[in-house]
Structures are given as structure tokens and as C-alpha cells.
Motif scaffolding. Structure first.
Motif, PDB file in Angstrom:
ATOM      1  N   VAL A 152       0.835  -1.193   0.000  1.00 54.47           N
ATOM      2  CA  VAL A 152       0.000   0.000   0.000  1.00 54.47           C
ATOM      3  C   VAL A 152       0.877   1.254   0.000  1.00 54.47           C
ATOM      4  O   VAL A 152       1.922   1.297   0.657  1.00 54.47           O
ATOM      5  N   THR A 153       0.447   2.287  -0.729  1.00 51.68           N
ATOM      6  CA  THR A 153       1.131   3.569  -0.697  1.00 51.68           C
ATOM      7  C   THR A 153       0.616   4.398   0.472  1.00 51.68           C
ATOM      8  O   THR A 153      -0.597   4.593   0.608  1.00 51.68           O
ATOM      9  N   VAL A 154       1.533   4.853   1.322  1.00 48.05           N
ATOM     10  CA  VAL A 154       1.194   5.784   2.400  1.00 48.05           C
ATOM     11  C   VAL A 154       1.660   7.163   1.959  1.00 48.05           C
ATOM     12  O   VAL A 154       2.840   7.366   1.678  1.00 48.05           O
ATOM     13  N   SER A 155       0.723   8.108   1.900  1.00 43.56           N
ATOM     14  CA  SER A 155       1.029   9.414   1.333  1.00 43.56           C
ATOM     15  C   SER A 155       1.438  10.448   2.369  1.00 43.56           C
ATOM     16  O   SER A 155       2.188  11.374   2.066  1.00 43.56           O
ATOM     17  N   LYS A 156       0.944  10.329   3.607  1.00 42.06           N
ATOM     18  CA  LYS A 156       1.205  11.349   4.617  1.00 42.06           C
ATOM     19  C   LYS A 156       1.132  10.728   6.002  1.00 42.06           C
ATOM     20  O   LYS A 156       0.334   9.822   6.258  1.00 42.06           O
ATOM     21  N   VAL A 157       1.986  11.231   6.923  1.00 40.36           N
ATOM     22  CA  VAL A 157       1.967  10.813   8.328  1.00 40.36           C
ATOM     23  C   VAL A 157       1.825  12.061   9.186  1.00 40.36           C
ATOM     24  O   VAL A 157       2.472  13.085   8.922  1.00 40.36           O
ATOM     25  N   LEU A 158       0.998  11.965  10.223  1.00 41.09           N
ATOM     26  CA  LEU A 158       0.708  13.112  11.084  1.00 41.09           C
ATOM     27  C   LEU A 158       0.667  12.654  12.531  1.00 41.09           C
ATOM     28  O   LEU A 158       0.134  11.580  12.830  1.00 41.09           O
ATOM     29  N   ALA A 168      -2.272   8.439   6.037  1.00 45.27           N
ATOM     30  CA  ALA A 168      -3.178   8.411   4.897  1.00 45.27           C
ATOM     31  C   ALA A 168      -2.631   7.479   3.833  1.00 45.27           C
ATOM     32  O   ALA A 168      -1.412   7.398   3.633  1.00 45.27           O
ATOM     33  N   THR A 169      -3.522   6.786   3.145  1.00 45.85           N
ATOM     34  CA  THR A 169      -3.107   5.837   2.118  1.00 45.85           C
ATOM     35  C   THR A 169      -3.808   6.122   0.794  1.00 45.85           C
ATOM     36  O   THR A 169      -4.780   6.858   0.730  1.00 45.85           O
ATOM     37  N   LEU A 196     -15.342   8.522   4.231  1.00 45.26           N
ATOM     38  CA  LEU A 196     -14.562   9.379   3.337  1.00 45.26           C
ATOM     39  C   LEU A 196     -15.177   9.434   1.943  1.00 45.26           C
ATOM     40  O   LEU A 196     -15.777   8.467   1.479  1.00 45.26           O
ATOM     41  N   THR A 197     -14.988  10.571   1.271  1.00 46.62           N
ATOM     42  CA  THR A 197     -15.469  10.696  -0.102  1.00 46.62           C
ATOM     43  C   THR A 197     -14.686   9.795  -1.047  1.00 46.62           C
ATOM     44  O   THR A 197     -15.176   9.415  -2.114  1.00 46.62           O
ATOM     45  N   ASN A 198     -13.453   9.458  -0.670  1.00 43.79           N
ATOM     46  CA  ASN A 198     -12.591   8.603  -1.482  1.00 43.79           C
ATOM     47  C   ASN A 198     -11.569   7.971  -0.537  1.00 43.79           C
ATOM     48  O   ASN A 198     -11.068   8.637   0.369  1.00 43.79           O
ATOM     49  N   LEU A 199     -11.249   6.698  -0.737  1.00 43.88           N
ATOM     50  CA  LEU A 199     -10.290   6.029   0.144  1.00 43.88           C
ATOM     51  C   LEU A 199      -8.841   6.297  -0.242  1.00 43.88           C
ATOM     52  O   LEU A 199      -7.926   5.817   0.426  1.00 43.88           O
ATOM     53  N   SER A 200      -8.636   7.071  -1.309  1.00 46.04           N
ATOM     54  CA  SER A 200      -7.287   7.520  -1.673  1.00 46.04           C
ATOM     55  C   SER A 200      -7.116   8.955  -1.168  1.00 46.04           C
ATOM     56  O   SER A 200      -7.795   9.874  -1.644  1.00 46.04           O
ATOM     57  N   ILE A 201      -6.214   9.118  -0.199  1.00 45.94           N
ATOM     58  CA  ILE A 201      -6.050  10.388   0.506  1.00 45.94           C
ATOM     59  C   ILE A 201      -4.675  10.965   0.216  1.00 45.94           C
ATOM     60  O   ILE A 201      -3.651  10.306   0.416  1.00 45.94           O
ATOM     61  N   TYR A 202      -4.655  12.227  -0.249  1.00 46.23           N
ATOM     62  CA  TYR A 202      -3.395  12.895  -0.557  1.00 46.23           C
ATOM     63  C   TYR A 202      -2.741  13.515   0.679  1.00 46.23           C
ATOM     64  O   TYR A 202      -1.520  13.486   0.825  1.00 46.23           O
TER      65      TYR A 202
END
Length: 265
Positions: A152-158, A168-169, A196-202
């Protein structure tokens, strides 16, 4: 290399201001451009063929300064750790034969949390947590809706104000990890169920009130109501000039007055 004139590339992926107020710029083809204010000049860190003490790749997607003033640079060929005192690079790469290596060579984002732990979000490689003692990584197993563990691609960590880690993935929504309890909470419900509106989160962002915002791929902005686990949706409406300008959200920022600024495609 020193260049008093300016940046060596116009494609910019990452901006970071260091503890001394100088700027570090991660570029698409030019490595890292460091702007030193006194005297004003740019210093470039690039990959040099045959030189192991150089950047591993010139496409720099993320730049982080840690608590000790050293730098972590995420590239298309792994993570680079630059020791400021010795001016030396250490490279961390993915190795298919080593489960304790970096999850992927393509790094999307790097975070240092308040415990000084380093988290690496990877393209098609999940989430990696750096072990400072062993100088290797623990890779979190993330559910992949398309199959293939750890891809899985992880786009952001907070890290939020309560110390919890959010990531976020692309395709698997958002996960919250409580470091104290080891518990995971997943936000994967579709929009019709209040998800979520979309499960792909930037991108992910926590505002000054502790609210979590998520920018979705082509599906606007999501505001989490944490008590219920549901989301409020903000989407572009061509008939409403006060709606968000575009549904692809890349960055969220809050100014000193509490206003949110949303960068779209």
C-alpha cells in the motif's frame, strides 16, 4: 556546489525551514537546494556518480530536519540521512531479502514525532518506523484492498496533539495508531455511510482546534467528527462560487487567525 543565483530546478516537491531560518528545497531533478541567508547563496546537494557520500538520487520528495539538526531526505532511491557535523550521508534502501529494510525505495513523506521517532511513508511500501539502536526499520503490515501485503502507498503521516499517529493511504483510507496502547483505528467507510469521499487520501492536517482534515483524490475535503467516526464533506460545486475550487486537494494550511488555506490541483 554553490550557486548565488538561485534554484537549479523549477520542479519543487518539498520545502523545509530549518532551526536557523534557512530554507531547504527538495526538487524533481536537482537534488536538494539549501538557501543560506548569511551570506545569501544556494548550496546544492546532488547525486554524484561513484561518490557514496552524496545524495542517492536527485528526485527529492521529502525533507525533514530532526531534533538534533540532522536531515532526512526521501528520494526515489531510498532515504538519505545527512549528519550535519560530519557532512556525511547514510543511505537506507529497500531490500527484498531483508524484512527490516526500508518498506520501499520511493519515499512520500518523513515525520519525526515528539518521541523523536522517525516515520517513513512509502510509495507501494507501507509505513516504516526507524529503529535508532539497530539502524533498521519496523514495517507496519497494512491492509491492501487490491492484495499484496505491505504494498500500500502511504502518502502522509501526522502526529496529533494527543500524540497519536495518523497515516493516509492510496486506496485504504486513513489509519490512526495509538502509541500508548498499540491500538489501530481504521477509517474506511464509504461516503454514503458517512465515511470518506474517497479512500485515496493525498494529505492530512490537524487544525488548532484538534480537528482532522483529509484531502481526497478528486473528491474534495473531508472533516472528521471523531466521536462518531463520520466525516463532513466539502466538494466543488460549479453552481456555488463559495465552494472549494477543485476536488483534488494536495495541501492544507492554517494561518495565525485560524483561517484554513487549501491548495488544489
Amino acid at each position: 556546489d554553490e550557486d548565488p543565483l538561485g534554484l537549479n530546478d523549477i520542479t519543487i516537491h518539498s520545502l523545509r525551514r530549518d532551526q536557523k531560518g534557512n530554507m531547504w528545497v527538495g526538487s524533481g531533478k536537482g537534488g536538494v537546494n539549501f538557501f543560506d541567508r548569511q551570506p545569501p547563496k544556494f548550496i546544492t546537494y546532488r547525486n554524484q556518480n561513484g561518490n557514496p557520500n552524496s545524495l542517492s538520487d536527485n528526485n527529492v520528495l521529502s525533507v525533514l530536519e530532526d531534533h538534533a539538526g540532522n536531515f532526512w531526505m526521501g528520494t526515489d532511491k531510498g532515504v538519505n540521512f545527512w549528519d550535519r557535523k560530519s557532512n556525511r550521508f547514510t543511505h537506507f534502501r529497500h531490500d527484498d531479502t531483508n524484512p527490516r529494510s526500508l518498506g520501499s525505495d520511493q519515499t512520500a513523506f518523513i515525520l519525526e514525532d515528539r518521541d523523536n521517532d522517525i516515520w517513513v511513508a512509502n510509495y507501494r511500501g507501507g509505513l516504516s518506523l526507524y529503529n535508532k539502536q539497530k539502524k533498521d526499520f519496523f514495517n507496519f503490515k497494512i491492509h491492501n484492498p487490491t492484495g499484496g501485503p505491505g504494498k500500500v502507498t502511504v502518502s502522509k503521516v501526522l502526529q496529533d496533539k494527543k500524540g497519536r499517529i495518523w497515516f493516509a493511504t492510496f486506496g485504504d483510507g486513513i489509519t490512526r495508531y495509538d502509541k500508548k496502547t498499540g491500538q489501530f483505528t481504521y477509517f474506511r467507510k464509504p461516503a454514503k455511510e458517512g465515511g470518506l469521499t474517497n479512500l485515496s487520501i493525498y494529505t492530512l492536517f490537524e487544525d488548532s482546534k484538534g480537528n482532522i482534515w483529509a484531502g481526497a483524490e478528486d473528491d474534495g475535503l473531508n472533516l472528521l467528527h471523531e466521536e462518531t467516526g463520520s466525516f463532513i464533506h466539502y466538494k466543488h460545486d460549479p453552481k456555488n462560487p463559495k465552494s472549494i475550487s477543485h476536488n483534488r486537494t494536495h495541501v492544507i494550511y492554517e494561518d495565525k487567525k485560524g483561517n484554513l488555506w487549501v491548495g488544489t490541483h
